[in-house]
Structures are given as C-alpha cells and as structure tokens.
Enzyme design. Structure first.
Site, PDB file in Angstrom:
ATOM      1  N   LEU A  42       0.876  -1.184  -0.049  1.00 43.47           N
ATOM      2  CA  LEU A  42      -0.016   0.150  -0.061  1.00 43.47           C
ATOM      3  C   LEU A  42       0.834   1.137   0.008  1.00 43.47           C
ATOM      4  O   LEU A  42       2.077   1.077   0.639  1.00 43.47           O
ATOM      5  CB  LEU A  42      -0.877  -0.045   1.356  1.00 43.47           C
ATOM      6  CG  LEU A  42      -1.941  -0.920   1.442  1.00 43.47           C
ATOM      7  CD1 LEU A  42      -2.768  -0.942   2.557  1.00 43.47           C
ATOM      8  CD2 LEU A  42      -3.006  -0.897   0.004  1.00 43.47           C
ATOM      9  N   ASP A  43       0.455   1.992  -0.672  1.00 42.13           N
ATOM     10  CA  ASP A  43       1.254   3.448  -0.664  1.00 42.13           C
ATOM     11  C   ASP A  43       1.415   3.941   0.674  1.00 42.13           C
ATOM     12  O   ASP A  43       0.580   3.612   1.803  1.00 42.13           O
ATOM     13  CB  ASP A  43       0.700   4.748  -1.475  1.00 42.13           C
ATOM     14  CG  ASP A  43       0.618   4.136  -3.085  1.00 42.13           C
ATOM     15  OD1 ASP A  43       1.260   3.297  -3.521  1.00 42.13           O
ATOM     16  OD2 ASP A  43      -0.198   4.758  -3.717  1.00 42.13           O
ATOM     17  N   ARG A  44       2.554   4.754   0.843  1.00 43.90           N
ATOM     18  CA  ARG A  44       2.581   5.299   2.288  1.00 43.90           C
ATOM     19  C   ARG A  44       1.417   6.157   2.918  1.00 43.90           C
ATOM     20  O   ARG A  44       1.130   5.705   4.124  1.00 43.90           O
ATOM     21  CB  ARG A  44       3.828   6.417   2.257  1.00 43.90           C
ATOM     22  CG  ARG A  44       4.079   6.834   3.760  1.00 43.90           C
ATOM     23  CD  ARG A  44       5.147   8.086   3.431  1.00 43.90           C
ATOM     24  NE  ARG A  44       4.869   9.386   2.661  1.00 43.90           N
ATOM     25  CZ  ARG A  44       5.325  10.145   2.416  1.00 43.90           C
ATOM     26  NH1 ARG A  44       6.588  10.367   2.876  1.00 43.90           N
ATOM     27  NH2 ARG A  44       4.765  11.256   1.817  1.00 43.90           N
TER      28      ARG A  44
END
Length: 341
Positions: free
Chosen positions: A167-169
C-alpha cells in the site's frame, strides 16, 4: 471440497511487538561480515545474483549485485564479479556483507502494528496512513518491514519479511503478510492469478456524473513527462501494463464524491491514476491533481476489504476494516455517506 467462509472485522488483536533482536548484517561499527553459503539443488543453474537473493534473503538483489561488482563474492575459492555467472548445486561460497544504509535498514524495530488476524501461515494487518511498507531512499527505518522483523523472528527468513503486496505510504488499510515461505509463494500466486479481492473506499473531488458504476480499463506506465509519477499511457507509444479498476459511486454532492474501487489488476498508484484520469482526483492527492480539503492532508484512500482462499486451509477468508477517523471526519465534513460499501 466444500469451502467455508470466514468473515473477520478489523478489530485489532493489539499492537504487537516482542522486541526480538535479529542479526541483519554488519553493525555500523563493524567494517564487514563474511557469510558462507552452500548452493542448494533448487538453485542449480541459477544466476549468481538470484541465488544469493534466495540464500541471503534479508538483502535486496540490487544490493547483492553491488557486492558482486565490488568483488565481495567468491564461489569455490574464485572471486566472481558478474551477476549473470551461473552457480551449481553443491558449490561452496562466501559473501562479504559490507555496511551501507540499505543493508543496515533491514533491522527489527518495535512498531505498533495493528494485527487483525494471525495464524501459523499468515497475518492480516491494518496499516495506518503514513507508514512506509519497505525501506527505500529517504525511509531506511521505521517501515512496516522493520516492524514485522521485530514482531516475528521467522520473518527474517522470508524475502521482504513476508510482504507480498504494497500500500502507498499515505494509503491506510488491510494487507496480508506471509509467515512461511510456502504461504508466501501461494499468496504471490493468488495475487498474480487475480484471486485476491482488494476493495477500497476513496473520497474524490467533483460531483459524480453518469452511471453509478464505471469500469476503467486503461494501461498504466511511467508518466513520459514526469518520471516520478505514473500515468495512463498508450501502449503503442509508451511502455506500461494493462490496468483495470471497477469504480462505483457510493454518494455524491456538490462538494465531491465517495466511491468504492475494486482492483482487477495491481499496478503502482492504480486507483489514484485511474480516478484522476476520469476527472475525479482523490482529495489531498497532490501528485495526481488533488488538493487538501475537508481537513484531510493525505490521499483519501483506504483498503477496507480483503478476501481470498486461505493458502493452507482452503477456507474462504474475508476481512473488513472501517475507515480511520481522519477519513471518516472528512466524509462527514462533506456530508458523504460511504456505508453502502
């Protein structure tokens, strides 16, 4: 075999970490560490860099390639400097692990990891926004990988500590993490076969127009004008990969819209790019045209549902995680109802 269904709501078991220390490579005060290895039968005929990635899984392949180029790897008493060199079963070698920021990043760090479910084979975690998944330039510590190494001693034996997807930050929500190599290989296969269902709730700019459901089928690749971001691309002119997302409107008003997104492929920034491409950039997603609004300063994206067949038991598993408070408050500020998800 009859399949059963297990639905688990994301009420965390707790923020777990046992603080176990692991030997991850040379300490900053040490000049280097030499590690011996034996080439297993399963690695016979493999490239040297690929074999080392399996034999020394706590280090990335790119770092191992740097060590090969530097003459830090010997096989059968002969220094090898080509990553493409072939290794054979039964060969004995050694590798000098020299400290770099990258090599020292893969260390256990106790972090508050919200565990939704765990068994002998896998864990389901609810990642908070702001947590980076893998160590990378600018984020060599404090990542999910570091937390997993502290949480579970067995994670050090797995590539990427068992992480099989990202998942993106600034995206929150559910992730599955393997606890054994067999489970990791099986989960990677399920994801590649598109048998892991991943659904997200998002909040976007502009009132929703047209049909409630929209199927976006648009290839994604590096933006030809800005290599730091992704974009919808024409595959006859630019490199990229097919990407498909089902986007369904949950609520809409003059402020914006709440949508449910179902991934049919898993490309980098896929939902963010596809939403921007149809004129609905995510709230606070400045990389793709969104702006901060409704008190939200991170991209308005949350992975709320994860479903797959358990790789060991064959049971159909489903996990649900409600949006975190910041996203709920932003939806309420705009008067949007996301509960149809």
């Amino acid at each position: 075999m009859e399949k059963t269904l297990s639905i688990i709501s994301a009420t965390p078991l707790g923020s777990l970490s046992d603080g176990v220390e692991h030997e991850e490579g040379p300490e900053p005060s040490e000049p280097s560490e030499t590690r011996d290895f034996l080439v297993h039968e399963s690695l016979h005929g493999q490239r040297l860099d690929r074999a080392l990635a399996a034999l020394v899984p706590e280090f990335s392949r790119s770092y191992l390639q740097q060590l090969i180029d530097a003459g830090a790897v010997a096989v059968q008493g002969r220094v090898l400097t080509k990553s493409a060199a072939t290794v054979h079963a039964g060969e004995i070698g050694s590798i000098e692990l020299r400290p770099t920021p990258q090599s020292q990043a893969f260390k256990p760090e106790p972090l508050p990891i919200a565990v939704v479910h765990e068994d002998e084979h896998l864990r389901i975690i609810d990642k908070p926004a702001g947590l980076v998944v893998h160590p990378a330039p600018g984020h060599w510590s404090g990542t999910l990988l570091n937390g997993l190494l502290a949480l579970d001693p067995r994670a050090a034996l797995l590539p990427r500590a068992g992480i099989v997807h990202r998942l993106d930050r600034d995206t929150s929500g559910l992730m599955v993490v393997a606890r054994t190599r067999a489970a990791m290989d099986a989960l990677v296969g399920l994801i590649a076969a598109r048998e892991v269902k991943r659904q997200y709730i998002a909040m976007a700019h502009r009132s929703w127009q047209g049909a409630d459901a929209r199927h976006v089928d648009a290839a994604i690749g590096r933006d030809p004008r800005n290599r730091l971001r992704m974009a919808v691309v024409d595959l006859t002119r630019h490199s990229g990969k097919p990407a498909r997302t089902l986007i369904e409107s949950l609520d809409s008003n003059d402020e914006g819209c709440a949508v449910r997104c179902t991934l049919e492929t898993g490309r980098t920034h896929q939902i963010r790019v596809h939403m921007a491409s149809i004129g609905h950039p995510l709230v606070a997603d400045s990389l793709y045209g969104g702006t901060a609004a409704a008190g939200l300063e991170r991209q308005a994206l949350h992975a709320f549902r994860l479903a797959f067949i358990h790789p060991a038991t064959g049971v159909q598993m489903e996990f649900l995680a409600p949006p975190p408070p910041d996203l709920v408050q932003a939806m309420q500020a705009w008067g949007l109802d996301y509960n149809r998800a």
